[in-house]
Design a protein around this motif. Sequence first.
Motif, PDB file in Angstrom:
ATOM      1  N   LEU A 168       0.818  -1.213   0.000  1.00 43.74           N
ATOM      2  CA  LEU A 168       0.000   0.000   0.000  1.00 43.74           C
ATOM      3  C   LEU A 168       0.850   1.260   0.000  1.00 43.74           C
ATOM      4  O   LEU A 168       0.379   2.353   0.309  1.00 43.74           O
ATOM      5  CB  LEU A 168      -1.049   0.012   1.128  1.00 43.74           C
ATOM      6  CG  LEU A 168      -0.701  -0.324   2.551  1.00 43.74           C
ATOM      7  CD1 LEU A 168       0.028   0.811   3.210  1.00 43.74           C
ATOM      8  CD2 LEU A 168      -1.994  -0.587   3.296  1.00 43.74           C
ATOM      9  N   GLY A 169       2.101   1.117  -0.377  1.00 45.83           N
ATOM     10  CA  GLY A 169       2.943   2.298  -0.549  1.00 45.83           C
ATOM     11  C   GLY A 169       3.590   2.763   0.739  1.00 45.83           C
ATOM     12  O   GLY A 169       4.112   3.865   0.805  1.00 45.83           O
ATOM     13  N   GLY A 170       3.567   1.946   1.774  1.00 43.51           N
ATOM     14  CA  GLY A 170       4.192   2.323   3.047  1.00 43.51           C
ATOM     15  C   GLY A 170       5.501   1.588   3.251  1.00 43.51           C
ATOM     16  O   GLY A 170       6.066   1.002   2.312  1.00 43.51           O
ATOM     17  N   LEU A 171       6.000   1.631   4.460  1.00 47.18           N
ATOM     18  CA  LEU A 171       7.249   0.950   4.801  1.00 47.18           C
ATOM     19  C   LEU A 171       7.256   0.829   6.322  1.00 47.18           C
ATOM     20  O   LEU A 171       6.761   1.724   7.009  1.00 47.18           O
ATOM     21  CB  LEU A 171       8.442   1.786   4.335  1.00 47.18           C
ATOM     22  CG  LEU A 171       9.757   1.071   4.057  1.00 47.18           C
ATOM     23  CD1 LEU A 171       9.572   0.053   2.941  1.00 47.18           C
ATOM     24  CD2 LEU A 171      10.825   2.066   3.660  1.00 47.18           C
ATOM     25  N   ASP A 172       7.782  -0.276   6.840  1.00 49.52           N
ATOM     26  CA  ASP A 172       7.869  -0.398   8.292  1.00 49.52           C
ATOM     27  C   ASP A 172       9.314  -0.666   8.673  1.00 49.52           C
ATOM     28  O   ASP A 172       9.828  -1.763   8.446  1.00 49.52           O
ATOM     29  CB  ASP A 172       6.961  -1.519   8.793  1.00 49.52           C
ATOM     30  CG  ASP A 172       6.869  -1.522  10.308  1.00 49.52           C
ATOM     31  OD1 ASP A 172       7.715  -0.855  10.947  1.00 49.52           O
ATOM     32  OD2 ASP A 172       5.970  -2.171  10.854  1.00 49.52           O
ATOM     33  N   LEU A 173       9.962   0.356   9.243  1.00 49.46           N
ATOM     34  CA  LEU A 173      11.367   0.213   9.641  1.00 49.46           C
ATOM     35  C   LEU A 173      11.497  -0.303  11.062  1.00 49.46           C
ATOM     36  O   LEU A 173      12.596  -0.441  11.565  1.00 49.46           O
ATOM     37  CB  LEU A 173      12.088   1.564   9.514  1.00 49.46           C
ATOM     38  CG  LEU A 173      12.233   2.113   8.095  1.00 49.46           C
ATOM     39  CD1 LEU A 173      12.835   3.504   8.124  1.00 49.46           C
ATOM     40  CD2 LEU A 173      13.100   1.193   7.259  1.00 49.46           C
ATOM     41  N   SER A 174      10.367  -0.573  11.733  1.00 51.60           N
ATOM     42  CA  SER A 174      10.453  -0.962  13.135  1.00 51.60           C
ATOM     43  C   SER A 174      10.461  -2.475  13.320  1.00 51.60           C
ATOM     44  O   SER A 174      10.507  -2.947  14.450  1.00 51.60           O
ATOM     45  CB  SER A 174       9.296  -0.337  13.933  1.00 51.60           C
ATOM     46  OG  SER A 174       8.064  -0.882  13.534  1.00 51.60           O
ATOM     47  N   VAL A 175      10.432  -3.252  12.219  1.00 52.36           N
ATOM     48  CA  VAL A 175      10.316  -4.701  12.408  1.00 52.36           C
ATOM     49  C   VAL A 175      11.564  -5.320  13.041  1.00 52.36           C
ATOM     50  O   VAL A 175      11.452  -6.269  13.820  1.00 52.36           O
ATOM     51  CB  VAL A 175       9.969  -5.436  11.093  1.00 52.36           C
ATOM     52  CG1 VAL A 175       8.570  -5.097  10.632  1.00 52.36           C
ATOM     53  CG2 VAL A 175      10.971  -5.147  10.012  1.00 52.36           C
ATOM     54  N   GLY A 176      12.744  -4.790  12.749  1.00 53.58           N
ATOM     55  CA  GLY A 176      13.963  -5.322  13.356  1.00 53.58           C
ATOM     56  C   GLY A 176      13.904  -5.198  14.864  1.00 53.58           C
ATOM     57  O   GLY A 176      14.162  -6.159  15.607  1.00 53.58           O
ATOM     58  N   SER A 177      13.541  -4.005  15.343  1.00 48.70           N
ATOM     59  CA  SER A 177      13.415  -3.794  16.779  1.00 48.70           C
ATOM     60  C   SER A 177      12.305  -4.662  17.354  1.00 48.70           C
ATOM     61  O   SER A 177      12.402  -5.159  18.471  1.00 48.70           O
ATOM     62  CB  SER A 177      13.099  -2.335  17.078  1.00 48.70           C
ATOM     63  OG  SER A 177      14.195  -1.522  16.781  1.00 48.70           O
ATOM     64  N   MET A 178      11.247  -4.844  16.581  1.00 46.98           N
ATOM     65  CA  MET A 178      10.121  -5.665  17.042  1.00 46.98           C
ATOM     66  C   MET A 178      10.595  -7.082  17.321  1.00 46.98           C
ATOM     67  O   MET A 178      10.197  -7.701  18.310  1.00 46.98           O
ATOM     68  CB  MET A 178       9.042  -5.653  15.956  1.00 46.98           C
ATOM     69  CG  MET A 178       7.732  -6.288  16.344  1.00 46.98           C
ATOM     70  SD  MET A 178       6.881  -5.314  17.589  1.00 46.98           S
ATOM     71  CE  MET A 178       6.444  -6.617  18.722  1.00 46.98           C
ATOM     72  N   ILE A 179      11.486  -7.586  16.455  1.00 46.69           N
ATOM     73  CA  ILE A 179      11.992  -8.954  16.630  1.00 46.69           C
ATOM     74  C   ILE A 179      12.817  -9.050  17.911  1.00 46.69           C
ATOM     75  O   ILE A 179      12.599  -9.927  18.744  1.00 46.69           O
ATOM     76  CB  ILE A 179      12.836  -9.361  15.395  1.00 46.69           C
ATOM     77  CG1 ILE A 179      11.911  -9.543  14.188  1.00 46.69           C
ATOM     78  CG2 ILE A 179      13.632 -10.615  15.664  1.00 46.69           C
ATOM     79  CD1 ILE A 179      12.645  -9.766  12.882  1.00 46.69           C
TER      80      ILE A 179
END
Lengths: 317, 502, 320
Positions: free
Chosen positions: C69-80
């Motif tokens: 949908l044209g977004g980006l999530d840069l927080s997944v690394g920290s989420m892991i």
Amino acid sequence: MAAALANPVMRRLLRVPPAYYVFAVLLAVLWVARPNMLNLNIMGIFVRQIVPLGILVLGQLLVMRVRSIDLSGGGVILLINYTISSGVFPGASMAFFIVLALAIGLAVGFFNGLMVGVRRVSAVIVTLAVGIVLVGFVQYLSSGKPPGDVPGMFADIYNTKLGPVPTPVIFWVAASAALSLFLSRTVFGRFVTSVGENVQAAHFSGVPVARTVVLTHTLAGLFAGIAALVQTASIAVGSVRVGLDLPILAVAATILGGVVFGRGEGGVWGPFFGVLSFALLFVVMTTFGVDEPGKLIAQGLIILLAAIFYGIRSRSN
Amino acid sequence: MSEIRKAFAGTAALKGVSITLQSGSVHALMGENGAGKSTLMKILAGVHQPDGGAILRDGRQVVFHRPKDALEAGISTVFQELSLLPNLTIAENMFLGREPTAAFGGVDHRRMRREAGKALAELGLTLDPGTLVSRLSIGERQFVEIAHGIMTDASVFILDEPTAALNAADVEVLNRHIRRLKDEGKAVVYISHRMDEIFAICDTVTVLKDGELVGTRPLAEMTPATLIAMMVGRELADLFPQRGDAPGPVVLSVEDFRITERSKPFSLSLSRGEIVALAGLEGQGQQRFLRSLVGQYYPFAGRVTIKGKALPLPVPSGGGVRRLQAMGVGFVPEDRKEDGLFLGLSVAHNIAAALHSKRSELALAEGYQRLIADTMSSLAVKAGGPGAAVGTLSGGNQQKVLLGRYLAADIDILLVEEPTRGVDIGAKSEIYRLLRDFARKGGAVLVLSRETIELIGLCDRICVVHNDTIVKEMPAADATEHNILDAALGANGTARIINDSH
Amino acid sequence: MTAISRRLTGARGSRQGMWLLPLLIVLAIALWLSLQTAQFLNGENLLNLVPQAMPLVITAVGQMFVILLGGLDLSVGSMISFTTAVLALGGPAWALIPAVFVLAALVGFSNGFIITRFNVHPIIATLSMQYILLGITRVLRPVSGGTVPDIVISAVAGSFLGIPMPVFWGIVTLAVAWKLLYGSRFGLHLFAIGGGVSSGVEDAAHNFGIADRRNIVLAYVICACFAALAGIFLAGRIVSGDPNVGLLFELDAITAVAIGGTQLSGAIGSLHGTVIGALVMALLANGMNLTNVSPFIQTTIKGAILLLVVALQSRKKMGL
């Protein structure tokens, strides 16, 4: 809420970059909690520590004014720190290192600029990727171990003072003033404003859009190179971790200073006070015993809150 | 709808407009561009929310917060701008937002395709409903959009300029369906600039001007002439300045120009002192031709000479505007908010933008205070001063600032798209005068507009563009809306227009 | 033939993007590795490949939802990292595992809410979230340590009916993602929203009556939950909490999604492409380990691949 935002006084107050408010509040907190710290000598040392950040911010605010971002500064600083401290150029003169540092910065910035301005690749991804390429490269060269010492002359210059004020601080103020003048007086400054406000309109009024973006990134690279020199002089040794948290802090300070993607209301001095706010914030946090994780959270929160602040404001207009 | 008000960024788009729609009737909504027709309909469709006034349905007030609310209330819209999603198939677009579900909450693609295919067939189209919209031509897209709108089970249908990209035969198919809707007792709102269509299918007409209601009349009482008079609000002759005298030397000549690989070559010349129009139905290549000159599109072939100097084709996309400006040619884009102005910046910055562009980055920026003040006063820009943000000005003044940018930059050939889009009648007249003055002083103007009346009144010569080539050229003095439309529709024995092979 | 060449080049006319070429790359890398080193085709190495690839597959699939949908999530690394830290807090599994998902949903919701309600650019919102989560993780677990519940460990290391557990993780992940993307109205609406964003008409989908904000928030929630799932898997493998285990994972995930033919500007992409992209990355990592490439230079190589892939995707918008 909407009514309050429509109030002209409120509107004017909202136009002032949050950095000034934050700076004032932090100064007040410090004045109440640790009045004895508020003297020129101690403050000078604190401010001197964040000069690398302050110089990096000069580049960051440039690229952010054309709706871009540069997260590769950490890699640039690390690479320059390594070339100076590892002894790969034994006996080289100070001038050689300075030229080398500036050349590295310019080259990386130019590359970023080409990718963002000409290839139109997402700036976050390009500069993050360039950053980790450089970091990985340095860690590979040094096998993850800290390299050697920095030639002594760096520290010698870093420790000089002009009157009560440390030289690096004066250098920072002068660089900020120079950039401020450059942006307000030259055609380039007008181009930056135009591109930031509306890329399409800039294109149709004849602004060389791609060239302007490439130039801002190249200049940002140059500032990263200068920041690397100051940072290297300040720690006086080689390191495999130095400067890695600076790009994100630079983004935070710039946003706090009123320069958000495209909008340059904060000028150069807004982000300048954004950096000073961070200097005070770290002092305040240290005095209240907040450690590393707390600082990470604070950085994240500050970027988030400032971005939300602008988001609400742009909607109310 | 009663007493509807709406303002955008401080500019009133609708100033208390009321309109009543009756079932079993086709209601024409007319007015010049920017009169507020589309805004009114977007409010009815739930896209915009009114600042004042109420929408009454069968006597009860209704409020639409979002398009979905209007859809659920039985109001279906075919928007003017093509709003289909390119990465979805025809069937998916037609059912978007109301997809039939299969077992376990999945989307019933088979049913969607079947029903979409049926709807397309009713409109005489044999497209595969599984085709992605990105692979359709403009005309096909418009038809899909219409199919999406009128095949819905609704009681009110809004058709906002549905025929802009359709040929005569397709328009006839559409008219047949509009009559069917009428016979089924639905209410239809029909927005169009084409008089023949209005008189062919509509029962009532409401005319808007500058966001105000001029009046509502049964069409049986009207003639095209009285309708135009109602829209314009004054005699046409007063609106336009006198035409120019004999034109001077040729400054822009285009030879054997082929917009695409498949289009026929054409030639065109523009002289000093002349205003030449590019007329035709929307999307026939007029805009593509103009924008080929500034490098947005790469033409297939052709030679362009500007003031005796050849312009190498294709023009580079990045620096095309700059190259032309250096040759004294200014390009004024149609969408002043998106492509033209820096809305958040001052009038002064907007006017000086093209002046700065001619200089080196490292040069000291000049203030141009004198030049800016002169431009503002000669264009009669109403603003708080050179420091006022352009976004706070009215549409007409914004347009003048945009023109002023190119006039100030020492330009003698202007390529103008839609010179008066969304500006009020007074400002229109002033803009026509400005363009004419510019030509009289030795400038040359090539202008493109959807409004045929504007082109007839303003220009010296009219080139009708159809199917990516110029099919007819005529002196504006002899032109009428009718013979331009004839040429634009390819009616004079030339081929049928768009994608008729499907 | 033309259909094949279109698939290869990912020309318009397909919503799935270019995925066949990366599949050929996967096969080429596999072939090259089996010729280059004897260890590659070794049964043990092949068995290891699945668990090695799994965290990236799971994260990339989640990331794909927001990218579409044209977004980006840069927080997944920290989420892991955060997930491993929470699991290593030392509590009963029945409480920790649901807690992890609730927290992930909360983080995803905050991301989506901030983006949609306050008009904050997705990159800025998730970048700050990355730092906030990293800070919280370092508070919970300054250095790696602690133990994760046994059930998590056996769910990763054990096998069922003779088939190693990671295979089931893969099946469940893909089934859930497939259902969300292709078997629901939500999935179609994601493509619709992305189609509007990438063609410059941000509210196109909204005009069709789609609840775009709610769907965007949901996509960020899904992304964060998939990252949490990857975090649980990793925690099971390393048997402890580690504040750095997810470092730079977001970039690997974005690279994988982009390699798989998904356009970073949204609207075009596919689930199978993303899986193939993740396999390319996993095979590369495996191959570099087998051929004794320094782990430091591996970072550099991965960064260079990301640069190359994004440079090959053309985009209208400039900047962020």
